[in-house]
Design a protein around this motif. Structure first.
Motif, PDB file in Angstrom:
ATOM      1  N   LYS A 163       0.819  -1.208   0.000  1.00  0.00           N
ATOM      2  CA  LYS A 163       0.000   0.000   0.000  1.00  0.00           C
ATOM      3  C   LYS A 163       0.857   1.264   0.000  1.00  0.00           C
ATOM      4  O   LYS A 163       0.407   2.326  -0.461  1.00  0.00           O
ATOM      5  CB  LYS A 163      -0.952  -0.014   1.195  1.00  0.00           C
ATOM      6  N   GLN A 164       2.070   1.162   0.511  1.00  0.00           N
ATOM      7  CA  GLN A 164       2.994   2.304   0.418  1.00  0.00           C
ATOM      8  C   GLN A 164       3.459   2.498  -1.014  1.00  0.00           C
ATOM      9  O   GLN A 164       3.582   3.628  -1.494  1.00  0.00           O
ATOM     10  CB  GLN A 164       4.206   2.073   1.325  1.00  0.00           C
ATOM     11  N   GLU A 165       3.732   1.405  -1.698  1.00  0.00           N
ATOM     12  CA  GLU A 165       4.217   1.482  -3.070  1.00  0.00           C
ATOM     13  C   GLU A 165       3.092   1.843  -4.050  1.00  0.00           C
ATOM     14  O   GLU A 165       3.336   2.465  -5.082  1.00  0.00           O
ATOM     15  CB  GLU A 165       4.826   0.138  -3.485  1.00  0.00           C
ATOM     16  N   PHE A 166       1.869   1.446  -3.721  1.00  0.00           N
ATOM     17  CA  PHE A 166       0.727   1.700  -4.603  1.00  0.00           C
ATOM     18  C   PHE A 166      -0.393   2.344  -3.792  1.00  0.00           C
ATOM     19  O   PHE A 166      -1.408   1.717  -3.480  1.00  0.00           O
ATOM     20  CB  PHE A 166       0.254   0.393  -5.238  1.00  0.00           C
ATOM     21  N   PRO A 167      -0.250   3.626  -3.432  1.00  0.00           N
ATOM     22  CA  PRO A 167      -1.218   4.311  -2.554  1.00  0.00           C
ATOM     23  C   PRO A 167      -2.494   4.673  -3.303  1.00  0.00           C
ATOM     24  O   PRO A 167      -2.585   4.536  -4.531  1.00  0.00           O
ATOM     25  CB  PRO A 167      -0.460   5.566  -2.124  1.00  0.00           C
ATOM     26  N   LYS A 190       0.438  10.914  -2.145  1.00  0.00           N
ATOM     27  CA  LYS A 190       1.338   9.830  -1.730  1.00  0.00           C
ATOM     28  C   LYS A 190       1.999   9.183  -2.947  1.00  0.00           C
ATOM     29  O   LYS A 190       3.147   8.756  -2.881  1.00  0.00           O
ATOM     30  CB  LYS A 190       0.569   8.794  -0.919  1.00  0.00           C
ATOM     31  N   TYR A 191       1.263   9.099  -4.043  1.00  0.00           N
ATOM     32  CA  TYR A 191       1.827   8.528  -5.274  1.00  0.00           C
ATOM     33  C   TYR A 191       3.060   9.300  -5.715  1.00  0.00           C
ATOM     34  O   TYR A 191       4.058   8.713  -6.153  1.00  0.00           O
ATOM     35  CB  TYR A 191       0.767   8.531  -6.379  1.00  0.00           C
ATOM     36  N   ASP A 192       3.005  10.625  -5.598  1.00  0.00           N
ATOM     37  CA  ASP A 192       4.125  11.457  -6.032  1.00  0.00           C
ATOM     38  C   ASP A 192       5.378  11.245  -5.187  1.00  0.00           C
ATOM     39  O   ASP A 192       6.460  11.677  -5.570  1.00  0.00           O
ATOM     40  CB  ASP A 192       3.724  12.935  -5.998  1.00  0.00           C
TER      41      ASP A 192
END
Length: 335
Positions: free
Chosen positions: A142-146, A151-153
């Motif tokens: 979920k950190q890598e694919f928010p 957060k994505y940026d």
């Protein structure tokens, strides 16, 4: 033909038929060279590989094994070196080797585990209820694919940089373990970052990397994103409009900026070989090369349109692939 020859021929045919009809013998059992502990008191058999482990370690991580070990074994249950054998159907020895490398680490996991390792840990930790391992893996994904553009940026895709098939692997995993909220970004990555590579594989019927529903989602999304960017991030390139955004009203070099917009449009939608597919600019950062082609006024206006378009595209991203909105996707996650 003599009777003896006929008998020999009949016997030969019978032997061949019996040999052909016989079921293939299973591969011989082998002991894991890494995970066969002398003080182990339980043997897990996965495919043809046996692991001799300790009940206490498995019970500490998994409620499934903890409950399993409370059930007394029948007195005639076969054992190996006085250890009971638990046969785990449906698993692969490769997945278990990866998971045991986390349970019995030789070095600190730290850093960035590979997509293959995360896949094995999540699959098995969900099946056998290893809550801490599962929670850590889900957190990393979920950190890598928010689910937010902000957060994505800030993401770096730490564990998939060196794995060309990571996106395909993670799409199948997300479906399997019901982690729906990471699917839009995974689909988007395939269709926008690596279209020439992945879309050809998706169209190849011999390639079974993805399920048919995922193939369809990617193909549908590619078309929808091309349409979406024309009215959002790349709306400033509409030089055929009655009142084109570029050149701006107070542009100091209107002909140069108009030519620049036309050149950028052609480079995106009609790229030269070897790339044959139009580029998709919906989540990418503003291309700094465009700064050099536009005057200060047009550059400012184009960036405003582009950045506002990114926000719109992010909200529309799930729908482009036939998925529910972000909030609904998050509610559908298994945890």
């Amino acid at each position: 033909m003599s009777d003896s020859l006929m008998v020999d021929e009949h016997r030969s045919k019978r032997q061949r038929t019996e040999s052909e009809d016989a079921e293939p013998k299973p591969p011989p059992l082998v002991r894991s060279t890494e995970y066969w502990f002398d003080d182990g008191n339980i043997i897990l058999q996965v495919e043809s590989t046996q692991f001799r482990l300790t009940k206490s370690m498995l019970s500490m991580h998994s409620s499934v094994f903890r409950d399993m070990f409370t059930i007394p074994l029948p007195p005639d249950e076969p054992t190996v070196e006085n250890c009971a054998i638990a046969i785990l159907s449906g698993d692969t020895a490769e997945d278990w080797i990866l998971l045991l490398g986390v349970i019995y680490p030789k070095t600190y996991l730290g850093g960035s585990p590979s997509a293959r390792l995360l896949t094995a840990m999540l699959r098995l930790s969900k099946k056998y209820d290893f809550p801490l391992i599962r929670k850590d893996c889900v957190h990393r994904l979920k950190q890598e694919f928010p689910t937010s553009l902000k957060k994505y940026d800030k993401t770096n895709w730490n564990f998939i940089k060196d794995d060309p098939d990571a996106f395909l692997l993670l799409i199948s995993l997300a479906r399997e373990i019901e982690l729906h909220s990471i699917l839009p970004q995974l689909y988007c990555s395939i269709t926008t970052l690596f279209p020439n590579k992945y879309l050809r594989r998706i169209l190849d019927p011999a390639d079974t990397s993805l399920a048919a529903s995922d193939r369809l989602a990617c193909l549908l999304g590619h078309t929808n994103l091309l349409r979406l960017q024309a009215t959002t991030t790349l709306a400033w390139l509409d030089w055929n409009a009655e009142s084109p955004p570029i050149p701006a009203e107070d542009c100091c070099s209107s002909s140069d900026c108009a030519d620049a917009a036309r050149t950028i449009f052609i480079s995106i939608f009609n790229p030269p070989p070897p790339s044959r597919l139009p580029e998709i600019w919906i989540l990418n950062d503003w291309n700094k090369d465009w700064d050099l082609m536009l005057c200060t006024t047009c550059r400012r206006k184009a960036k405003e349109i582009y950045n506002a378009g990114r926000e719109t595209c992010w909200q529309e991203l799930p729908a482009a692939f036939g998925l529910p909105p972000w909030e609904e996707l998050k509610s559908l996650d298994f945890e």
